[in-house]
Design a protein around this motif. Structure first.
Motif, mmCIF file in Angstrom:
data_model
loop_
_atom_site.group_PDB
_atom_site.id
_atom_site.type_symbol
_atom_site.label_atom_id
_atom_site.label_comp_id
_atom_site.label_asym_id
_atom_site.label_seq_id
_atom_site.Cartn_x
_atom_site.Cartn_y
_atom_site.Cartn_z
ATOM 1 N N LEU A 1 0.745 -1.088 -0.326
ATOM 2 C CA LEU A 1 0.015 0.029 -0.069
ATOM 3 C C LEU A 1 0.758 1.380 -0.079
ATOM 4 O O LEU A 1 0.553 2.339 -0.673
ATOM 5 C CB LEU A 1 -0.841 -0.032 1.112
ATOM 6 C CG LEU A 1 -2.070 1.038 1.208
ATOM 7 C CD1 LEU A 1 -2.914 0.644 -0.057
ATOM 8 C CD2 LEU A 1 -3.108 0.689 2.532
ATOM 9 N N GLN B 1 -8.033 -0.509 0.889
ATOM 10 C CA GLN B 1 -8.111 -0.403 -0.756
ATOM 11 C C GLN B 1 -9.326 -0.990 -1.236
ATOM 12 O O GLN B 1 -9.314 -2.167 -1.329
ATOM 13 C CB GLN B 1 -6.739 -1.064 -1.478
ATOM 14 C CG GLN B 1 -6.718 -1.207 -3.181
ATOM 15 C CD GLN B 1 -6.422 -2.306 -3.655
ATOM 16 O OE1 GLN B 1 -5.802 -3.225 -3.114
ATOM 17 N NE2 GLN B 1 -6.424 -2.350 -4.972
ATOM 18 N N LEU C 1 -8.167 4.747 -1.282
ATOM 19 C CA LEU C 1 -6.997 4.386 -0.266
ATOM 20 C C LEU C 1 -7.377 5.048 0.783
ATOM 21 O O LEU C 1 -7.540 6.364 0.961
ATOM 22 C CB LEU C 1 -5.886 4.550 -0.660
ATOM 23 C CG LEU C 1 -5.322 3.830 -2.309
ATOM 24 C CD1 LEU C 1 -3.973 4.441 -2.780
ATOM 25 C CD2 LEU C 1 -5.467 2.251 -2.274
#
Lengths: 158, 420
Positions: free
Chosen positions: B180, B304, B309
């Motif tokens: 991420l 996500q 996000l």
């Protein structure tokens, strides 16, 4: 159109918007907007910080229509009545074919058991277009909520 | 055993959860000490929120107010936001930039590592009043958390006993954080919501892949997270953290038709959006995973969902209410089009999101109903009983048992004698 007439029609448009929500006639909302409208609900916190994240936004009228269809068919939320209390439309700025003004709102929600609570306070920042016959429609409607910690969830429009 | 907080656990595999654990104020008070002041790492903030020296923001760890700040040397520090003098909330701003913090009540001033810098009139006037000669200013300090940062994510702990952050998170979680935060991020903004339910109901919700395609009809209808998608749930060795994931477009058609046959209008094959831009997934990772909901014990979810996000921080407000604090981000090198796309996909999530508004309602109606009969138990058997293991299906709620297994351990609760 005189200033007084513009003010009156702006006020009528604002009331048509909030009454459609309060009377659960969400399907009547799209007729109050132009096709290439921008509708967004933004938090006062993000506005103050200059951050772009909205709570919800439509970049055109189809997205607003989709929201209404989704609320009716594909979402589960707290059953409630909405009730808006508005200030008068404040301080209109005009430019050719358009007018911009702010309106303060309070929005109460009432449960199906009859308990009311304040759901949101804030301000509409609206730009309307003046069409044929003096008909006003929203081109930009920005709902800026002071109540940016949303009680429970955000379903029906503010 | 603490009789006030005695909880009954009928099954050793935590396939029954006592409703009392969600509603009892004594349990809540114990959580404050044993979890939020205990040997766990709580999520505090993202480094990008404090880019410059002296930047600060206030957060909550459980319900404890904490100032997270970057000192002059650039290091992150976290201080209990409470003046050591009389207990006043020291910093009243949500965020800002300040080289020191001064209490409004009597002007005691502290540096960014919590040291007491000054007290007005400390010697009194003309030899009268002021502090006694033996007053030890150096002994007074704001309570500090130990802080650790991984990939720009700031965690803190009040306990000296807490294991190192990377050991606490475990390799699966670290791998997801690597994914991420694989490049610099850009802060996009915040959303907040107040939910009238116990915070652990939200922990359960985030560890329940099975609800995604059932409660969230929008998810199911448009295939963002049907239960028939390829996906599953991975856990750390203690079961306390969970990574739920799924892959859009990897749908088992036969399973979809039979699985949804008994549901009411959850999966609606004939329903279409006029503008489907909100549903478009633009792949940006070297895998097929389009949805990750990673929940870390005790107070954060990393998300996500397609290209949206964010982190979701759980801030407690008593046993019956919590604030969910959503921090959205994109990547620093996002094109203007990608930024627009991320903002649009914000419509999917948050308090008003197409696939998340239901969570607020679900938590509230559970809390309301279990408060009425707190002696009963939740049933957690979907995905299997017994050992708490990874799942390669979304039709599982095993991660909920993982949460409660670790909760039981960290709360030092005695298991009931009738455990089987």
């Amino acid at each position: 159109m005189t200033d007084l007439e513009l003010w009156f029609r702006f006020q009528q448009l604002q009331l048509a918007y909030t009454q459609a929500i309060d009377e659960d006639r969400l399907e009547d909302l799209p007729a109050l907007f132009v096709e290439n409208c921008e509708y967004s609900i933004v938090s006062r916190e993000n506005v103050a910080l200059g951050l772009p994240m909205p709570l919800f936004r439509c970049g055109n009228l189809d997205m607003l229509r989709d929201r209404i269809v989704s609320l009716r068919n594909a979402n589960i939320f707290n059953p409630h009545y909405s009730r808006h209390v508005l200030s008068p439309v404040q301080a209109i700025d005009t430019s050719p074919g358009e007018a911009r003004a702010a309106t303060s709102f309070s929005l109460y929600q009432t449960t199906m058991a009859g308990l009311s609570s304040l759901f949101s306070v804030g301000c509409y920042d609206d730009t309307v277009v003046v069409g044929d016959g003096g008909r006003l429609r929203f081109r930009i409607k920005t709902v800026r909520v002071d109540t940016f910690s949303i009680p429970n969830l955000l379903s029906t429009p503010i | 055993m603490d009789t006030k907080t005695h909880l009954v656990w009928p099954k050793a595999d935590f396939s029954r959860i006592p409703f009392k654990a969600y509603v009892d104020p004594h349990v809540y008070a114990l959580e404050r000490e044993r979890i939020f002041r205990g040997p766990v790492w709580s999520y505090l903030a993202l480094e990008i929120e404090l880019p410059a020296p002296n930047d600060f923001k206030v957060v909550e760890v459980g319900d404890l107010p904490v100032i997270v700040t970057r000192n002059a040397a650039g290091e992150i520090s976290a201080l209990l936001n409470r003046c050591a003098h009389r207990g006043t909330l020291l910093c009243r701003a949500e965020r800002g930039n300040a080289p020191s913090h001064t209490c409004v009540y009597h002007q005691w001033r502290y540096d960014l590592d919590g040291r007491l810098l000054s007290i007005p009139f400390s010697r009194g006037i003309n030899g009268k009043g002021g502090l006694p000669p033996d007053f030890d200013r150096d002994a007074i300090r704001l309570q500090r958390m130990r802080v650790a940062v991984y990939r720009g994510v700031i965690f803190g702990t009040f306990s000296d006993e807490t294991e190192p952050l990377e050991a606490f998170l475990g390799s699966a979680v670290l791998g997801e954080l690597d994914r991420l935060f694989h490049k610099p991020i850009r802060l996009l903004g915040y959303q907040r919501q107040r939910i009238a339910g116990n915070w652990k109901l939200y922990c359960d919700n985030a560890r329940d892949p099975n609800h995604g395609g059932l409660l969230h009809m929008f998810h199911a209808t448009f295939g963002l997270s049907r239960n028939s998608l390829k996906g599953g749930a991975r856990l750390d060795p203690k079961g306390r953290h969970n990574i739920s994931y799924s892959m859009i477009g990897k749908d088992d058609v036969a399973a979809k038709e039979s699985g949804y046959a008994s549901t009411q209008k959850v999966y609606q094959a004939d329903f279409q959006l006029r503008d489907s831009a909100v549903l478009k997934y633009k792949p940006e990772y070297p895998d097929d995973v389009s949805l990750v909901v990673m929940s870390l014990f005790p107070n954060v979810v990393f998300q996500q969902i397609m290209n949206s996000l964010c982190t979701r921080q759980i801030r407690l407000r008593g046993a019956g209410e919590f604030e969910l604090y959503w921090t959205y981000f994109g990547y620093a090198d996002d094109s203007p089009e990608m930024l627009e796309h991320r903002l649009l996909q914000g419509n999917l999530v948050g308090p008003g999101g197409y696939v998340s508004m239901e969570d607020g309602e679900a938590v509230e109606i559970v809390h309301r109903a279990i408060s009425i009969q707190p002696g009963a138990f939740a049933i957690v058997e979907i995905g299997g009983k017994g050992p708490i293991l990874d799942s390669d299906t979304l039709v599982t709620e095993v991660p909920i048992r993982g949460f409660w297994s670790y909760y039981h351990e960290v709360m030092e609760l005695d298991r009931s004698e009738d455990a089987s």
